[in-house]
Design a protein around this motif. Structure first.
Motif, PDB file in Angstrom:
ATOM      1  N   ARG A   1       4.436  -8.824  15.364  1.00 41.42           N
ATOM      2  CA  ARG A   1       3.571  -9.460  14.371  1.00 41.42           C
ATOM      3  C   ARG A   1       3.823  -9.032  12.933  1.00 41.42           C
ATOM      4  O   ARG A   1       3.318  -9.655  11.999  1.00 41.42           O
ATOM      5  CB  ARG A   1       2.111  -9.181  14.735  1.00 41.42           C
ATOM      6  CG  ARG A   1       1.712  -9.674  16.116  1.00 41.42           C
ATOM      7  CD  ARG A   1       0.368  -9.139  16.549  1.00 41.42           C
ATOM      8  NE  ARG A   1      -0.698  -9.452  15.611  1.00 41.42           N
ATOM      9  CZ  ARG A   1      -1.915  -8.927  15.638  1.00 41.42           C
ATOM     10  NH1 ARG A   1      -2.217  -8.036  16.599  1.00 41.42           N
ATOM     11  NH2 ARG A   1      -2.825  -9.255  14.767  1.00 41.42           N
ATOM     12  N   GLY A   2       4.576  -7.943  12.729  1.00 37.26           N
ATOM     13  CA  GLY A   2       4.749  -7.423  11.385  1.00 37.26           C
ATOM     14  C   GLY A   2       3.482  -6.723  10.914  1.00 37.26           C
ATOM     15  O   GLY A   2       2.540  -6.523  11.678  1.00 37.26           O
ATOM     16  N   PRO A   3       3.424  -6.359   9.635  1.00 37.82           N
ATOM     17  CA  PRO A   3       2.229  -5.675   9.121  1.00 37.82           C
ATOM     18  C   PRO A   3       1.056  -6.642   9.025  1.00 37.82           C
ATOM     19  O   PRO A   3       1.194  -7.751   8.511  1.00 37.82           O
ATOM     20  CB  PRO A   3       2.666  -5.187   7.732  1.00 37.82           C
ATOM     21  CG  PRO A   3       3.772  -6.112   7.334  1.00 37.82           C
ATOM     22  CD  PRO A   3       4.468  -6.503   8.615  1.00 37.82           C
TER      23      PRO A   3
ATOM     24  N   GLY B   1      -1.413  -4.617   5.965  1.00 43.00           N
ATOM     25  CA  GLY B   1      -0.757  -5.677   5.216  1.00 43.00           C
ATOM     26  C   GLY B   1      -1.336  -5.841   3.828  1.00 43.00           C
ATOM     27  O   GLY B   1      -0.610  -6.078   2.852  1.00 43.00           O
ATOM     28  N   ARG B   2      -2.653  -5.683   3.707  1.00 38.01           N
ATOM     29  CA  ARG B   2      -3.287  -5.812   2.399  1.00 38.01           C
ATOM     30  C   ARG B   2      -2.869  -4.672   1.460  1.00 38.01           C
ATOM     31  O   ARG B   2      -2.618  -4.878   0.273  1.00 38.01           O
ATOM     32  CB  ARG B   2      -4.804  -5.861   2.546  1.00 38.01           C
ATOM     33  CG  ARG B   2      -5.535  -6.230   1.268  1.00 38.01           C
ATOM     34  CD  ARG B   2      -7.018  -6.377   1.512  1.00 38.01           C
ATOM     35  NE  ARG B   2      -7.321  -7.573   2.294  1.00 38.01           N
ATOM     36  CZ  ARG B   2      -7.513  -8.783   1.762  1.00 38.01           C
ATOM     37  NH1 ARG B   2      -7.407  -8.954   0.449  1.00 38.01           N
ATOM     38  NH2 ARG B   2      -7.799  -9.800   2.548  1.00 38.01           N
TER      39      ARG B   2
ATOM     40  N   LEU C   1       0.655  -2.794  -3.105  1.00 37.54           N
ATOM     41  CA  LEU C   1       1.730  -1.935  -3.599  1.00 37.54           C
ATOM     42  C   LEU C   1       2.941  -2.753  -4.054  1.00 37.54           C
ATOM     43  O   LEU C   1       3.474  -2.538  -5.146  1.00 37.54           O
ATOM     44  CB  LEU C   1       2.146  -0.945  -2.510  1.00 37.54           C
ATOM     45  CG  LEU C   1       1.200   0.236  -2.294  1.00 37.54           C
ATOM     46  CD1 LEU C   1       1.490   0.935  -0.975  1.00 37.54           C
ATOM     47  CD2 LEU C   1       1.314   1.216  -3.462  1.00 37.54           C
ATOM     48  N   THR C   2       3.384  -3.684  -3.223  1.00 40.97           N
ATOM     49  CA  THR C   2       4.596  -4.431  -3.576  1.00 40.97           C
ATOM     50  C   THR C   2       4.387  -5.323  -4.786  1.00 40.97           C
ATOM     51  O   THR C   2       5.344  -5.624  -5.506  1.00 40.97           O
ATOM     52  CB  THR C   2       5.088  -5.266  -2.383  1.00 40.97           C
ATOM     53  OG1 THR C   2       4.027  -6.116  -1.926  1.00 40.97           O
ATOM     54  CG2 THR C   2       5.546  -4.366  -1.244  1.00 40.97           C
ATOM     55  N   SER C   3       3.143  -5.714  -5.043  1.00 42.27           N
ATOM     56  CA  SER C   3       2.884  -6.541  -6.233  1.00 42.27           C
ATOM     57  C   SER C   3       3.112  -5.764  -7.526  1.00 42.27           C
ATOM     58  O   SER C   3       3.285  -6.360  -8.587  1.00 42.27           O
ATOM     59  CB  SER C   3       1.447  -7.077  -6.208  1.00 42.27           C
ATOM     60  OG  SER C   3       0.506  -6.040  -6.407  1.00 42.27           O
TER      61      SER C   3
ATOM     62  N   GLU D   1       8.381  -1.236   5.594  1.00 39.76           N
ATOM     63  CA  GLU D   1       8.171  -2.371   4.683  1.00 39.76           C
ATOM     64  C   GLU D   1       8.489  -2.001   3.244  1.00 39.76           C
ATOM     65  O   GLU D   1       9.096  -2.806   2.510  1.00 39.76           O
ATOM     66  CB  GLU D   1       6.730  -2.861   4.807  1.00 39.76           C
ATOM     67  CG  GLU D   1       6.371  -3.407   6.182  1.00 39.76           C
ATOM     68  CD  GLU D   1       7.168  -4.642   6.550  1.00 39.76           C
ATOM     69  OE1 GLU D   1       7.359  -5.518   5.672  1.00 39.76           O
ATOM     70  OE2 GLU D   1       7.599  -4.749   7.724  1.00 39.76           O
ATOM     71  N   LEU D   2       8.104  -0.812   2.806  1.00 42.19           N
ATOM     72  CA  LEU D   2       8.395  -0.426   1.421  1.00 42.19           C
ATOM     73  C   LEU D   2       9.869  -0.107   1.232  1.00 42.19           C
ATOM     74  O   LEU D   2      10.418  -0.324   0.145  1.00 42.19           O
ATOM     75  CB  LEU D   2       7.525   0.750   0.994  1.00 42.19           C
ATOM     76  CG  LEU D   2       6.035   0.445   0.828  1.00 42.19           C
ATOM     77  CD1 LEU D   2       5.307   1.626   0.197  1.00 42.19           C
ATOM     78  CD2 LEU D   2       5.795  -0.811  -0.013  1.00 42.19           C
ATOM     79  N   ARG D   3      10.529   0.373   2.257  1.00 43.18           N
ATOM     80  CA  ARG D   3      11.980   0.540   2.169  1.00 43.18           C
ATOM     81  C   ARG D   3      12.641  -0.814   1.947  1.00 43.18           C
ATOM     82  O   ARG D   3      13.536  -0.955   1.093  1.00 43.18           O
ATOM     83  CB  ARG D   3      12.516   1.193   3.445  1.00 43.18           C
ATOM     84  CG  ARG D   3      14.046   1.253   3.502  1.00 43.18           C
ATOM     85  CD  ARG D   3      14.628   2.150   2.434  1.00 43.18           C
ATOM     86  NE  ARG D   3      16.082   2.205   2.552  1.00 43.18           N
ATOM     87  CZ  ARG D   3      16.836   3.124   1.970  1.00 43.18           C
ATOM     88  NH1 ARG D   3      16.278   4.067   1.228  1.00 43.18           N
ATOM     89  NH2 ARG D   3      18.151   3.113   2.134  1.00 43.18           N
TER      90      ARG D   3
END
Length: 213
Positions: free
Chosen positions: A29-31, A36-37, A42-44, A65-67
């Protein structure tokens, strides 16, 4: 390795079976949900070139995910050996294990050996640690740019739920417990360490908070 009785209980609770189920769920399912939120917040901000300290990171969802989003170096500290082993295995599969460090033990006890990072994350970790003040102070002090948290709301319904949840380990004489720490106290420690709240989302049970320096 440094582990208090509570963390030894966490090592038993978050065992190979739990870790394997978490990894299968993530691979399907992924994060999702609050993780996920937090990742979205963070990625934004744009994380390329930053470093990450993931405290109690489980099978490494935030790390992976952050990598992929451009984080260069990762330190994962966890009381669960099973979680650390699967986080490392997944990092090897993704080809970045050489840029990651895996530390088993109690983060508070090990904090003097852990370097600061641009991003520090505690995803559902504050609720698993008895000494919130020490955990938050050490985590906030090591966040050069961002501190991301997922932890329970402190409403009466959560306090009741956690009291029921803690019956089983108490009967087993296991040291591991879950906790509801006051939101005001958690946020006050972040503020005392020079961090300001930039994102705050509540769902019925959890809150997602991003602090920036």
């Amino acid at each position: 390795m440094t582990c208090c009785p509570h963390c030894q209980g966490a090592d038993r609770f978050f065992n190979q079976r739990v870790a394997a189920a978490d990894l299968r769920r993530y691979q399907r399912r992924g994060p999702t949900g609050t993780t996920g939120r937090l990742l979205g917040a963070l990625t934004s901000t744009g994380v390329a070139g930053m470093t990450l300290l993931d405290i109690g990171g489980g099978i490494g969802v935030i790390q992976h995910e952050l990598r992929a989003a451009g984080v260069t170096e990762i330190t994962s500290v966890d009381a669960s050996r099973a979680y650390l082993a699967l986080a490392r295995r997944e990092a090897e599969r993704r080809g970045y294990a050489a840029d990651a460090r895996y530390v088993h033990g109690d983060f508070v006890a090990l904090a003097g050996q852990i370097e600061a990072a641009d991003i520090v994350t505690l995803d559902r970790v504050v609720c698993c640690y008895p000494d919130m003040e020490a955990l938050m102070h050490h985590a906030a002090a090591r966040a050069r740019r961002f501190l991301g948290l997922v932890y329970p709301r402190d409403g009466w319904w959560m306090k009741l739920g956690v009291a029921i949840l803690n019956i089983s380990p108490r009967l087993r004489r296991d040291a591991f417990r879950s906790f509801i720490h006051p939101t005001e106290a958690v946020e006050g420690i972040a503020a005392a360490n020079g961090l300001r709240k930039t994102v705050h989302h509540n769902d019925p049970f959890w809150q997602v908070v991003l602090f920036a320096r």
